[in-house]
Design a protein around this motif. Structure first.
Motif, PDB file in Angstrom:
ATOM      1  N   PHE A 113       1.443   7.711  -8.985  1.00  0.00           N
ATOM      2  CA  PHE A 113      -0.237   8.208  -8.520  1.00  0.00           C
ATOM      3  C   PHE A 113       0.003  10.269  -8.709  1.00  0.00           C
ATOM      4  O   PHE A 113       1.115  10.962  -9.482  1.00  0.00           O
ATOM      5  N   ARG A 122      -5.341   6.807   0.504  1.00  0.00           N
ATOM      6  CA  ARG A 122      -4.656   5.186   0.258  1.00  0.00           C
ATOM      7  C   ARG A 122      -4.637   4.525  -0.775  1.00  0.00           C
ATOM      8  O   ARG A 122      -6.315   4.649  -1.109  1.00  0.00           O
ATOM      9  N   PHE A 123      -3.489   4.209  -1.367  1.00  0.00           N
ATOM     10  CA  PHE A 123      -3.624   3.455  -2.153  1.00  0.00           C
ATOM     11  C   PHE A 123      -3.117   1.282  -1.863  1.00  0.00           C
ATOM     12  O   PHE A 123      -3.084   1.144  -0.930  1.00  0.00           O
ATOM     13  N   PHE A 170      -8.390   3.145  -4.146  1.00  0.00           N
ATOM     14  CA  PHE A 170      -8.072   4.063  -3.463  1.00  0.00           C
ATOM     15  C   PHE A 170      -8.772   4.707  -2.526  1.00  0.00           C
ATOM     16  O   PHE A 170     -10.382   4.217  -2.448  1.00  0.00           O
ATOM     17  N   SER A 176      -3.083   5.255 -10.150  1.00  0.00           N
ATOM     18  CA  SER A 176      -1.605   4.526  -9.628  1.00  0.00           C
ATOM     19  C   SER A 176      -1.957   4.757 -10.472  1.00  0.00           C
ATOM     20  O   SER A 176      -2.536   3.328 -11.341  1.00  0.00           O
ATOM     21  N   GLU A 208       0.616  -1.358   0.228  1.00  0.00           N
ATOM     22  CA  GLU A 208      -0.085  -0.240   0.318  1.00  0.00           C
ATOM     23  C   GLU A 208       0.694   1.123   0.289  1.00  0.00           C
ATOM     24  O   GLU A 208       2.322   1.229   0.251  1.00  0.00           O
ATOM     25  N   ASN A 227     -10.417   7.339  -0.176  1.00  0.00           N
ATOM     26  CA  ASN A 227      -9.139   9.245   0.219  1.00  0.00           C
ATOM     27  C   ASN A 227     -10.507   8.990   1.543  1.00  0.00           C
ATOM     28  O   ASN A 227     -11.760   9.271   2.112  1.00  0.00           O
ATOM     29  N   GLU A 230      -0.037   5.728   1.219  1.00  0.00           N
ATOM     30  CA  GLU A 230      -0.720   6.781   1.790  1.00  0.00           C
ATOM     31  C   GLU A 230       0.323   7.870   1.266  1.00  0.00           C
ATOM     32  O   GLU A 230       1.247   7.596   1.883  1.00  0.00           O
TER      33      GLU A 230
END
Length: 192
Positions: A168, A154-155, A143, A137, A104, A145, A106
């Motif tokens: 990103f 956060r992806f 993601f 991304s 991940e 938000n 962020e």
């Protein structure tokens, strides 16, 4: 003689394209400067104007899987590029030099260093008009938000291998612009 002038012009063009930071250690693009002065990563280049067609692109390398903080400052009076003052499109391309896979990634905005941005400071990932088409991304399919009680993006649903280059994209707005704010970048590794 003409050939020499063309070679000289080509070399001059290359030197301008790959220009490094200014004398103050900051990288300038659009209405802002960007700095890796807080450590943990290294900016490689910064280009673009901040519009949707020409986002500010920061190329960087992260040497660990620990959070790092990008310092962003208004470099000149903030211009209105067809969206609210204090707003720009940003693209971050990060080389994973941590030696670990990331599962991940962020981003968190902070108007005051160490204090997450909240609703009242006006700084966000376009909280007033969230548009998922402006968030992207190349390594993560999903993601999240989060606007309250902090501004985080956060992806997830993907991974980044060592030496890979995830990209990103997102839109940052500040309806009450300040001259300095921060973007915390936090790669996440698997737990064992």
């Amino acid at each position: 003689m003409t050939r020499r002038l063309r070679i000289l012009a080509a070399l001059l063009t290359l030197s301008l394209i790959s220009a490094g930071p200014a004398d103050d250690g900051r990288w300038y693009a659009g209405d802002y400067s960007f700095s890796d002065e807080l450590g943990g990563f290294r900016i490689l280049s910064v280009t673009g104007s901040g519009t949707k067609a020409d986002p500010i692109e920061i190329s960087e390398e992260l040497n660990s899987a620990s959070p790092v903080t990008l310092v962003i400052r208004a470099a000149k009076p903030i211009q209105n590029h067809g969206f609210p003052e204090g707003a720009f499109h940003l693209r971050v391309v990060t080389v994973n030099k941590s030696g670990l896979a990331w599962i991940e990634f962020e981003f968190e905005l902070q108007e005051i260093l160490g204090k997450p941005s909240d609703f009242y400071d006006g700084l966000s990932f376009d909280q007033t008009n969230p548009n998922p088409d402006l968030i992207s991304s190349n390594r993560f399919a999903r993601f999240e938000n989060h606007f309250e009680k902090f501004d985080r993006l956060r992806f997830a649903s993907g991974h980044v291998d060592p030496l890979d280059r995830p990209a990103f994209g997102f839109f940052i707005t500040d309806v009450t612009p300040v001259t300095e704010f921060y973007l915390v970048q936090d790669p996440r590794v698997p737990f064992s």
